[in-house]
Design a protein around this motif. Sequence first.
Motif, PDB file in Angstrom:
ATOM      1  N   ALA A  19      -0.991   6.679   3.957  1.00 35.26           N
ATOM      2  CA  ALA A  19      -0.958   5.942   2.664  1.00 35.26           C
ATOM      3  C   ALA A  19      -1.450   7.303   1.528  1.00 35.26           C
ATOM      4  O   ALA A  19      -1.023   7.279   0.528  1.00 35.26           O
ATOM      5  CB  ALA A  19      -2.014   4.912   2.616  1.00 35.26           C
TER       6      ALA A  19
ATOM      7  N   ILE B 125      -9.070   5.214   3.615  1.00 36.13           N
ATOM      8  CA  ILE B 125      -7.748   5.427   3.228  1.00 36.13           C
ATOM      9  C   ILE B 125      -6.858   5.742   4.555  1.00 36.13           C
ATOM     10  O   ILE B 125      -7.198   6.673   5.102  1.00 36.13           O
ATOM     11  CB  ILE B 125      -7.598   6.211   1.991  1.00 36.13           C
TER      12      ILE B 125
ATOM     13  N   ASN C 204       1.453   9.487   1.233  1.00 36.94           N
ATOM     14  CA  ASN C 204       2.514   8.853   0.428  1.00 36.94           C
ATOM     15  C   ASN C 204       1.897   8.673  -1.168  1.00 36.94           C
ATOM     16  O   ASN C 204       3.028   8.693  -2.121  1.00 36.94           O
ATOM     17  CB  ASN C 204       2.610   7.213   0.880  1.00 36.94           C
ATOM     18  N   LEU C 205       0.864   8.520  -1.550  1.00 35.17           N
ATOM     19  CA  LEU C 205       0.344   8.185  -2.612  1.00 35.17           C
ATOM     20  C   LEU C 205       0.624   9.415  -3.873  1.00 35.17           C
ATOM     21  O   LEU C 205       0.872   9.318  -4.936  1.00 35.17           O
ATOM     22  CB  LEU C 205      -1.136   7.871  -2.905  1.00 35.17           C
TER      23      LEU C 205
ATOM     24  N   LEU D  49      -1.662  -0.347  -7.145  1.00 33.96           N
ATOM     25  CA  LEU D  49      -1.255  -0.258  -5.903  1.00 33.96           C
ATOM     26  C   LEU D  49      -0.601  -1.639  -5.310  1.00 33.96           C
ATOM     27  O   LEU D  49       0.430  -1.641  -4.791  1.00 33.96           O
ATOM     28  CB  LEU D  49      -2.055   0.152  -4.836  1.00 33.96           C
TER      29      LEU D  49
END
Length: 327
Positions: free
Chosen positions: A106, A102, A109-110, A70
Amino acid sequence: MRQAARRGQGLRRGPGAAGAHRGAGQPRGWSGRCAPGSRRPGNWGCLLDLPWEDILVPHILCHLPLQQLLSLQRVSKSFQSLIQLYLANMRCFDSSQIGPAIPRAAFVNLLKDNEVLQQLALQNCSDWLTDRELLPVIGQNHHLHQIQLKGCAQLSRHALVAISLSCPNLRRLSLAHCEWVDSLSLRSLADHCKALEAVDLTACRQLKDEAICYLAQKCSRLKSLSLAVNANVGDVAVEEIAKCCPELEHLDLTGCLRVKNDSIRVLAEYCPKLRSLKVKHCHNVAESSLSILRSRGVELDVEPPLQRALVLLQDVVGFAPFINLQI
């Protein structure tokens, strides 16, 4: 120089080749080309010159920690595209590789482009994980065979229903300390995920004998099952598990206060492959039923009465008495 250039071009994959080679589940618009001007002089090409799908993603990036991958996105736009490709083709996602907290955006989106996940581990994510974040991931990944949701307290029964409808090939599922699991959602799981081999229902206190019996009847391939820390589970459930799951190898009944000797004897009769049984704090289970399993070499988490007495005596007196245990 022309030969070197031709070799470099052979390592790249242009838009046409990428589109032809890209399989199902690959993100749209992927080119796989190294950024213009990023090649180094001489015969040494940059990392991005290597075929992304065939070399970088399956053989190199998969060996790097997710957190480092990342961070690699910040190097350049080309690296960002490469990491996005990796995330879209990732087979296993474990939130512990990033950290316990987390950001919700995020996480979404991952995994927004991933449709090929096989293993999903989100244990102890109660601080941020809700149905809103999990359900889209489950809904677009139909190849999941292992899901870990231990301690995800903010989810609801809708999460388990979504798993049952989207993951027909599920083999292993951990719902330990998920007190939102109820009998209706467990029945949905049993109806649609009949290939289950390992289920952890530790501290799922809404579940009673009837729901556990239904699970055993529908999922006869179970090899490992935990019903620990549930005072609602009794002999009826254990006997049904024994009769319906002949492949059972591991059973955890820790703290199941209603379990008694009768069901343990049935377990010994119907489960010849049983390798371990946990009955600590099951006060109604005595050595008279456990001795049958103990003689077969089944691993038990309670000592024989004589051994327990010696341990207590040692604690009180401060030394081990000289007693021949083989008498």
